[in-house]
Design a protein around this motif. Structure first.
Motif, PDB file in Angstrom:
ATOM      1  N   UNK A 244       4.392  15.380  18.429  1.00  0.00           N
ATOM      2  CA  UNK A 244       5.017  15.032  17.160  1.00  0.00           C
ATOM      3  C   UNK A 244       4.070  15.354  16.017  1.00  0.00           C
ATOM      4  N   UNK A 245       4.596  15.985  14.982  1.00  0.00           N
ATOM      5  CA  UNK A 245       3.804  16.343  13.809  1.00  0.00           C
ATOM      6  C   UNK A 245       4.606  16.058  12.542  1.00  0.00           C
ATOM      7  N   UNK A 246       3.902  15.916  11.451  1.00  0.00           N
ATOM      8  CA  UNK A 246       4.556  15.799  10.149  1.00  0.00           C
ATOM      9  C   UNK A 246       4.935  17.200   9.660  1.00  0.00           C
ATOM     10  N   UNK A 247       6.043  17.292   8.937  1.00  0.00           N
ATOM     11  CA  UNK A 247       6.494  18.598   8.464  1.00  0.00           C
ATOM     12  C   UNK A 247       7.399  18.424   7.250  1.00  0.00           C
ATOM     13  N   UNK A 248       7.679  19.522   6.586  1.00  0.00           N
ATOM     14  CA  UNK A 248       8.707  19.586   5.570  1.00  0.00           C
ATOM     15  C   UNK A 248       9.877  20.392   6.092  1.00  0.00           C
ATOM     16  N   UNK A 249      10.988  20.410   5.348  1.00  0.00           N
ATOM     17  CA  UNK A 249      12.109  21.261   5.745  1.00  0.00           C
ATOM     18  C   UNK A 249      11.735  22.708   5.467  1.00  0.00           C
ATOM     19  N   UNK A 262       8.432  14.039   4.405  1.00  0.00           N
ATOM     20  CA  UNK A 262       7.793  14.132   5.720  1.00  0.00           C
ATOM     21  C   UNK A 262       7.813  12.772   6.418  1.00  0.00           C
ATOM     22  N   UNK A 263       7.923  11.713   5.624  1.00  0.00           N
ATOM     23  CA  UNK A 263       7.966  10.356   6.172  1.00  0.00           C
ATOM     24  C   UNK A 263       9.336  10.019   6.752  1.00  0.00           C
ATOM     25  N   UNK A 264      10.377  10.742   6.344  1.00  0.00           N
ATOM     26  CA  UNK A 264      11.693  10.630   6.979  1.00  0.00           C
ATOM     27  C   UNK A 264      11.780  11.532   8.208  1.00  0.00           C
TER      28      UNK A 264
END
Length: 315
Positions: A244-249, A262-264
């Motif tokens: 699992x990683x943080x990301x943007x659309x 990124x928190x959603x």
């Protein structure tokens, strides 16, 4: 030590064999670091046990003396023999947005100003992932929970309350954060169980009767996503073969004027979110200054009856 919380009949406990990865990013936070945050982290570490925690902090190009405040924390954690990593970067956000991106570099889009500009969400996601890399440096270290802390006022009791939400069984659990009470702060990340945004920033927040009842009862509220100043995440997905990683659309969607926190997205990507649930923890309340913290922790039961009637009438 600062505390604006009334005495509870039962104090939450935390299993002594659980390991916590504490993570945070900071920018221009010297004031709260020196006045509260550093000491709150040290108090929390001592309560959980120095052998049970890792503290990972990244500071990114502040123009106050946040670096100096975090260097002090670095030394204090070392004295307690706490495993930690405090990264101090000279590159500022202004440096990042001013540079010329390489051809095809992700996280940049053409804007109506006819300029290629850096997107904020992927930038923040990359910072969070950089902090999380510390989790995987030592394969002998295995954490049970990842605890993300914003630049907020909190106590050990707040954190243990959060970690103990739903008897510790959750994909993620969040606090409620306040800057100007009674309005809650994090409107970007908080979504109810159906994925809807809050109707109001004050009571009753969401239309759902189930949500309001759980809030009044100080019970964990099932929701779809949140961050709200402080969030505990089950660590298992960060160890998966595809971690699992943080990301943007994708940039292509952002160019169509869409955006997502990124928190959603971390909850949407987390395979445990469906199986174990994401919860808002109404009895863990944090503030962005002492006045806000005291205001929302001056009571145990959530929201006076008069506030409930007034809030519902507004809807």
């Amino acid at each position: 030590m600062f505390s604006g919380r009334p005495h509870r009949v039962s104090h939450p406990s935390h299993p002594s064999n659980k390991r916590i990865f504490m993570a945070s990013i900071h920018w221009i936070n010297e004031r709260i670091l020196r006045s509260h945050w550093n000491q709150a982290v040290l108090d929390l570490v001592q309560h959980l046990g120095p052998q049970n925690v890792f503290v990972g902090v990244l500071e990114s190009g502040s123009w106050d003396n946040s670096k100096g405040a975090l260097q002090e924390l670095d030394a204090q954690l070392a004295q307690l023999n706490v495993a930690h990593s405090i990264i101090l970067e000279d590159t500022t956000h202004e440096d990042e947005i001013s540079r010329v991106p390489s051809p095809g570099e992700a996280g940049w889009i053409w804007t109506p100003r006819e300029k290629k500009e850096l997107r904020r969400i992927p930038y923040l996601a990359n910072l969070r992932n950089k902090v999380m890399q510390e989790t995987f440096k030592d394969t002998d270290q295995h954490f049970d929970k990842v605890l993300w802390l914003n630049d907020v006022m909190f106590t050990t009791e707040d954190v243990v309350t959060l970690l103990s939400a739903n008897a510790g069984e959750y994909a993620a659990a969040c606090s409620l954060d306040f800057s100007k009470p009674p309005r809650y702060y994090d409107t970007f990340a908080l979504r109810d169980i159906s994925g809807a945004r809050a109707l109001t920033q004050t009571w009753p927040y969401f239309l759902s009767h189930t949500f309001r009842h759980a809030l009044i009862s100080n019970k964990p509220v099932p929701i779809q996503s949140c961050w709200n100043g402080m969030v505990a995440i089950n660590a298992e997905p960060f160890y998966a073969s595809t971690p699992l990683r943080f990301r943007g659309i994708p940039d292509q969607l952002a160019e169509l004027h869409l955006e997502a926190s990124e928190c959603c997205l971390v909850h949407a990507d987390n395979p445990l979110s469906t199986a174990k649930g994401v919860f808002l923890t109404p009895n863990a309340r944090v503030g962005y200054d002492a006045e806000a913290y005291s205001a929302v922790n001056s009571f145990i039961s959530w929201s006076a009856p008069s506030q409930r009637i007034k809030g519902i009438w507004k809807l």
